[in-house]
Scaffold this active site. Structure first.
Site, PDB file in Angstrom:
ATOM      1  N   ARG A 175      -5.950  10.539  -0.756  1.00 15.26           N
ATOM      2  CA  ARG A 175      -5.606  10.939  -2.126  1.00 15.26           C
ATOM      3  C   ARG A 175      -6.880  11.129  -2.943  1.00 15.26           C
ATOM      4  NH1 ARG A 175      -2.841   6.188  -2.398  1.00 15.26           N
ATOM      5  NH2 ARG A 175      -3.450   5.906  -4.566  1.00 15.26           N
ATOM      6  N   HIS A 208       0.867  -1.168   0.000  1.00 19.13           N
ATOM      7  CA  HIS A 208       0.000   0.000   0.000  1.00 19.13           C
ATOM      8  C   HIS A 208       0.911   1.228   0.000  1.00 19.13           C
ATOM      9  CE1 HIS A 208      -2.986   2.868   1.494  1.00 19.13           C
ATOM     10  NE2 HIS A 208      -3.927   1.959   1.345  1.00 19.13           N
TER      11      HIS A 208
END
Ligand SMILES: Cc1cc2nc3c(=O)[nH]c(=O)nc-3n(C[C@H](O)[C@H](O)[C@H](O)COP(=O)(O)OP(=O)(O)OC[C@H]3O[C@@H](n4cnc5c(N)ncnc54)[C@H](O)[C@@H]3O)c2cc1C
Length: 609
Positions: A291, A271
């Site tokens: 994000r 990740h």
């Protein structure tokens, strides 16, 4: 339950205790050769692991009226599954009416870089809607639309909105629901039993051996069938989103020591954004939603570096590409002082952060006393999910050892070289049902279960040997050395010489493991557990390093800097059965009906976890 035979011997019990744990049979105490009492239990099916997959399997067995016992090395309410946040996939078509299981299968195969097994994918995606229905029946509080339909949202590279959820704590709610259902069915669960070895005779599983983490009591658990649901191996890297002392590769070691095999251990999803500090929480995820909501990534020079790697999608690029970009910035010396990059959401309106990223806000306050509305977050890639695992048959999750099944993150076949977000949780449920059904049928047709005193003696000796270890080597220090080795030589980017150095360092660690010091104390047998965790981690590390060396190509999560292209001849699974034993396994063809639906899917605007 089948008639027990133990090499012609009858087990002698010094003290028989009736604890009334129906439906578990024959609870006995015997004094072992050691000073620790040994408790002998017999059940029809033993489930090792009380995360989502273990509990779902146990529920299936209990609903079919089978005796089942589930054991775990940490409290069931707090198994790793409880961490899952974003959601669970099924083509329910409750929001996007055009969705089908075939499209879900196509998206899964596309994202897997053609390494997923099409049959596993078909079984999971086709069975997904039923699994959600079962979870609803058990009382799962899914988020719903005003008219009562289950809400579904986008997640990563899905063509349609097919991720069901419960706030940003889907895994916690699933775990609670399954624990509750298991309690209603009165499934016996032992929360403090560490399984050290599977008991196998002539390639037939007949139980497992272990010890109690609190008082050291040994357990001999006889069973017709065993389901391995003990998670993956992501904790063998320094930064991991996993729970402390979980995902240490136990499933891999237990299976291989029993004669089983491991498929694609090198395929581990990193990740892009794990915390670097504090040390004891290193790797804790900062949700990709940060994000998704407009957060940007900056290197140590203040550059918005994603422009170099994916100028169009920038921070909304796919998980594997963002992880690679972050890794490259750090490796090439453009990282932050602590070896990370900055994730910045401070330009977003405060209300957006409080409404859309409350979990991230709270986590950073709790762990670092950091206010993300004003300050950058320092992050680095973190080992997140084992896409490979124990070799399993798509039809029943059998391992090739009779009576032994593997399920959940312990298993393999669904994800290939890149997992589609939300597909893990659904496999726990679909696979849990299938494996429960298969184990119940296997147990029912068994006429007699032959045991092996030799296997039991070996299992007992393995624990005795570690318990009497009084050498100078510190287990925690060796675990650290192993994690450093994997991080430096088998992280996001690998190459031939790095992997060879990693194997040499692992040889050295294994040499030092001969002189371990194991010291249980009044607080319990954690020190023994850590020593077994280390043994498992060493097996998982060797499997990973050897398979990563063999996969001389770049595909999905597996980046080889010396082989930067995808190699069509390596569109195979790598199957490992012990040091130096690696074979290539062909992957069945994708059915035309599914292949026709495969296409590249953008994840822009679909990051929720
Ligand atoms: C932060 C985070 C977020 C995630 N979000 C999502 C998401 O949104 N959607 C999704 O699909 N997936 C998600 N995942 C992945 C998913 O949560 C896991 O893959 C899944 O929960 C694994 O379940 P499991 O039952 O296979 O294993 P686990 O839940 O890991 O359970 C393993 C069990 O085995 C036991 N065990 C291990 N070794 C032994 C031993 N030697 N003896 C006895 N017991 C043992 C453990 O105590 C535990 O009970 C996420 C993962 C993380 C870390």
């Amino acid at each position: 339950m089948a008639t027990p035979v133990c090499d012609g011997r009858t087990l002698v019990a010094e003290e028989a205790l009736q604890q009334g744990w129906s439906p578990v049979h024959d609870l006995l105490w015997v004094q072992s050769m050691t000073t620790y009492p040994e408790r002998v239990i017999a059940t029809s099916v033993l489930v090792i692991g009380t995360g989502g997959s273990g509990l779902r399997s146990a529920i299936e067995l209990a609903e079919r009226g089978k005796d089942v016992l589930a054991v775990g090395k940490r409290p069931k309410a707090d198994a790793h599954t409880a961490l899952a946040a974003g959601g669970i996939n099924a083509a329910l078509a409750s929001v996007d009416a055009e969705d089908t299981w075939q499209q879900h299968a196509a998206d899964t195969l596309q994202e897997s870089y053609l390494l997923a097994n099409p049959r596993t994918v078909q079984i999971v995606t086709q069975g997904a809607a039923r699994a959600i229905g079962e979870l609803e029946r058990y009382g799962m509080p899914f988020a719903r639309e005003r008219d009562g339909r289950i809400s579904q949202r986008f997640f990563g590279a899905h063509t349609f909105r097919r991720t069901a959820f419960a706030g940003d704590y889907t895994g916690l709610e699933i775990q609670r629901t399954l624990v509750d259902r298991a309690a209603r069915l009165k499934i016996p669960i032992l929360d403090t039993v560490y399984v050290t070895r599977l008991l196998v005779r002539d390639n037939v599983a007949f139980g497992a051996y272990g010890f109690d983490l609190a008082d050291g009591t040994r357990y001999v658990i006889h069973a017709d069938a065993v389901i391995l649901a003990a998670g993956g191996h992501t904790r063998i890297w320094r930064h991991t989103s996993s729970r402390r002392d979980e995902n240490t590769g136990d499933s891999l070691r237990l299976a291989v020591e029993a004669g089983g095999r491991v498929r694609d251990p090198e395929l581990v999803q990193f990740h892009p954004s794990g915390l670097i500090e504090p040390e004891n929480a290193a790797g804790t995820l900062v949700s990709e939603a940060a994000r998704g909501e407009g957060g940007i990534l900056l290197n140590g020079l203040g550059e918005r570096f994603m422009a170099r790697y994916d100028p169009e999608r920038l921070e909304l690029s796919t998980r594997d590409r963002v992880a690679l970009a972050v890794y490259t910035e750090i490796a090439e010396g453009r990282g932050t002082p602590n070896g990370g990059v900055w994730l910045d959401v401070s330009h977003l309106p405060r209300e957006t952060i409080m409404e859309r990223l409350p979990g991230v806000y709270q986590t950073l306050l709790e762990l670092q006393m950091l206010d993300i509305t004003t300050t950058h977050i320092e992050v680095a890639p973190t080992a997140h999910y084992s896409m490979g695992g124990v070799w399993t048959d798509p039809e029943d999750y059998g391992t090739g050892i009779e009576g032994l099944y593997a399920i959940g993150e312990a298993s393999s076949g669904l994800h290939g070289a890149n997992r589609l977000g939300g597909n893990s949780l659904i496999e726990l449920l679909v696979g849990g049902r299938i494996v429960g059904e298969a184990a119940a049928a296997y147990s029912a047709q068994l006429k007699a279960q032959e045991r092996s005193a030799t296997a039991l003696v070996a299992a007992r000796a393995q624990v005795d040997e570690l318990l009497s270890a009084n050498g100078p080597e510190n287990v925690r220090a060796l675990q650290r050395a192993l994690r450093d080795t994997m991080t430096e030589h088998a992280g996001v980017v690998r190459d031939e010489s790095g992997l060879a150095s990693g194997l040499a360092r692992l040889d050295e660690i294994e040499r030092r493991m001969v002189d371990l010091g194991v010291h249980p104390d009044a607080a319990g047998f954690q020190s023994l557990a850590h020593a077994f965790d280390l043994k498992s981690a060493a097996v998982a590390a060797r499997a990973t390093l050897e398979a990563a060396r063999e996969r001389r190509e770049t595909r999905g999560c597996h980046n080889r800097s010396d082989f930067p292209e995808l190699d069509p001849s390596l569109q195979v699974n790598l199957v490992w059965s012990g040091p130096g034993s690696l074979v290539r396994e062909q992957i069945p063809a994708i059915p035309d009906e599914i292949a026709a639906l495969m296409h590249e899917v953008s994840s822009a605007g679909k990051l929720i976890e």
